[in-house]
Write an enzyme that holds these catalytic residues in place. Structure first.
Site, PDB file in Angstrom:
ATOM      1  N   VAL B  23       1.009  -1.132  -0.128  1.00 39.74           N
ATOM      2  CA  VAL B  23      -0.078   0.397   0.289  1.00 39.74           C
ATOM      3  C   VAL B  23       0.798   1.482  -0.404  1.00 39.74           C
ATOM      4  CG1 VAL B  23      -1.081   1.290   1.482  1.00 39.74           C
ATOM      5  CG2 VAL B  23      -2.071  -1.561   1.161  1.00 39.74           C
ATOM      6  N   GLU B  24       0.275   2.322  -1.045  1.00 39.60           N
ATOM      7  CA  GLU B  24       1.869   3.397  -0.973  1.00 39.60           C
ATOM      8  C   GLU B  24       0.761   4.749  -0.214  1.00 39.60           C
ATOM      9  OE1 GLU B  24       2.653   4.440  -4.540  1.00 39.60           O
ATOM     10  OE2 GLU B  24       3.455   2.217  -5.291  1.00 39.60           O
ATOM     11  N   ALA B  25      -0.847   5.213  -0.434  1.00 36.14           N
ATOM     12  CA  ALA B  25      -1.591   6.344   0.698  1.00 36.14           C
ATOM     13  C   ALA B  25      -3.377   4.866   1.549  1.00 36.14           C
ATOM     14  CB  ALA B  25      -1.948   6.541  -0.971  1.00 36.14           C
TER      15      ALA B  25
END
Lengths: 304, 304
Positions: B23-25
């Site tokens: 997950v990046e955000a």
């Protein structure tokens, strides 16, 4: 394949006699049929007198819950029409009667979102009402640690048209329905709009009822038109077979549907919200037996 | 035959690493996730700082339309959390952006049933708003020959949660939608209830929106969760594939559904309206990928 739905017939000297002779009781919607706002529709008074003189029973069935039957009788009198209380079936009365026939416990209370008429009918039927106009000016406190209290003995919430709708009432009714075990949610009717003034339509009970559906995620029991609850009452009172009744109204989706659901003959008058264009639009699938411009056409076509 | 829906996994030291690394955000709902009413939920502040320190983007997505993004940023600051305006996606902002991306004419006006936040966002976007809190104390005149006038240049009605809902606003919005040609009907969201105070739930935007549906017999365009309109905005702004986003929320039918509709990973926290019993009830058909008690579990399970 179904055959096409039979289109409504325009009421005329050719077909009126068979309608008239087969009908023992005429059921009239009020707004758009008898009056518009506070103005009597032309020729209504003479027509009703003449129908009575011919031995027809008259019944007035209204979805408007703002008034009680006593208040409606006064309105009729003020417009020069003599009508007895027990000829009137309002949705305010229907709400009280629904509780009565379902043995709603006397010790339980009823929270009202709506007008004085509902509270009056509840009282006459021996029930304790809360809310209504009294809560119209109440405001909520949206502060930390302030708890909105509601009466845990409320066993039914009755919702009708309410020109004083506010967030206080929405929260009160919502808490009763969501938190009081077994609490009933009763709608006088679900009409989208009504003639609150003679010049315009205004949001009807359907708006307040929908607001409560939106917050409670529950569906109401509807006691007014087009539900047949009021018709069951009429049947019990007059002992006239519904095939010998004619429902006269200005709305396809309440009045005419109500009459058809109950097996009555139906007559649409164009003096209210429905135009001939709407009636004859291919998208309309509610066809009354007959249609005419206004109630006084009965006298005009058949009278002396 | 479909295979059974995969049940949500309890977030644990075994499965959190694969979620975290992919997950990046992180997209957070606010009410019930970050705070409850005006109280921050335990451990949120440290967890957000730690996520930022690990290079994760943070986005706050709220259906509550009472505040504008500027007002939300102030609320975050007052609770000791540093959040930039452009990390906040409120449904008040979404309503204004919906009009913007659909080239709503500048000369048309917007009637607001809802709070100050919607009016502020409309103004920032260059539109003229009417109504809102200003109409909260207005009353209607239900007298013969009194005509309720509305502005014919209103081209959109925006409806959100409104603690000052009244009959004046319902009639104003209804007339615009029914009588102004092409008038849009926009809902910030349709949540049944919201935490207007810390101790209780109160009727949400779903109640006011339903009231307008009830009177207009129209369905609205919904811009808040679970509609993906806000997600399209996020995508454009952050250029992060939704498969690399994780939606963190406390509501199955808005937050989790919103995340799933957009192709995000989903994490349900039990610090808001949804209980483990509701999640695991056989009648529930919205299953997040993961569930945990609160946001700070991310730090507890993975942190130093």
């Amino acid at each position: 394949m179904n055959t096409a739905k039979r289109a409504a017939q325009l009421l005329s000297t050719q077909n009126i006699r068979s309608l008239f002779d087969s009908v023992e009781a005429f059921l009239f919607d009020c707004d758009g049929v008898i009056w518009k706002g506070d103005k009597l529709i032309d020729g209504v008074s003479d027509t009703l007198d003449w129908l009575r003189s011919k031995g027809k029973k008259l019944v007035f069935v209204t979805n408007n819950s703002l008034k009680s039957r006593i208040q409606y009788a006064k309105k009729f009198h003020s417009l020069g029409i003599s009508v007895a209380e027990d000829e009137i079936f309002s949705s305010s009365f229907a709400a009280a009667m629904y509780l009565k026939v379902n043995n709603f416990p006397q010790e339980k209370k009823v929270y009202v979102i709506g007008g004085e008429g509902i509270l009056e009918e509840l009282q006459i039927a021996g029930f304790t009402g809360l809310g209504g106009p009294e809560d119209g000016e109440k405001r909520v406190e949206l502060k930390p640690n302030s708890l909105f209290e509601h009466d845990k003995s409320v066993g039914a919430v009755v919702v009708g048209i309410d020109p004083h709708i506010n967030y206080y009432k929405l929260q009160y009714g919502t808490l009763c329905i969501r938190e009081n075990p077994g609490c009933l949610f009763i709608a006088t009717n679900r009409d989208a709009v009504g003639h609150m003034t003679d010049l315009q339509e205004w949001p009807g009970a359907g708006s307040m009822v929908a607001a409560m559906c939106g917050s409670t995620e529950r569906e109401p029991i509807v006691v007014g038109k087009p539900s047949t609850f009021m018709m069951d009452f009429l049947l019990e009172k007059f002992h006239i077979n519904t095939s010998k009744m004619c429902m006269v109204g200005d709305r396809l989706d309440t009045d005419i549907l109500f009459g058809q659901n109950a097996g009555c003959k139906t007559l649409l008058v164009l003096s209210g919200v429905t135009t001939q264009t709407t009636l004859q639009d291919p998208s309309n699938n509610v066809q009354p037996d007959y249609y005419t411009s206004q109630v006084s056409d009965l006298l005009r076509l058949l009278g002396p």
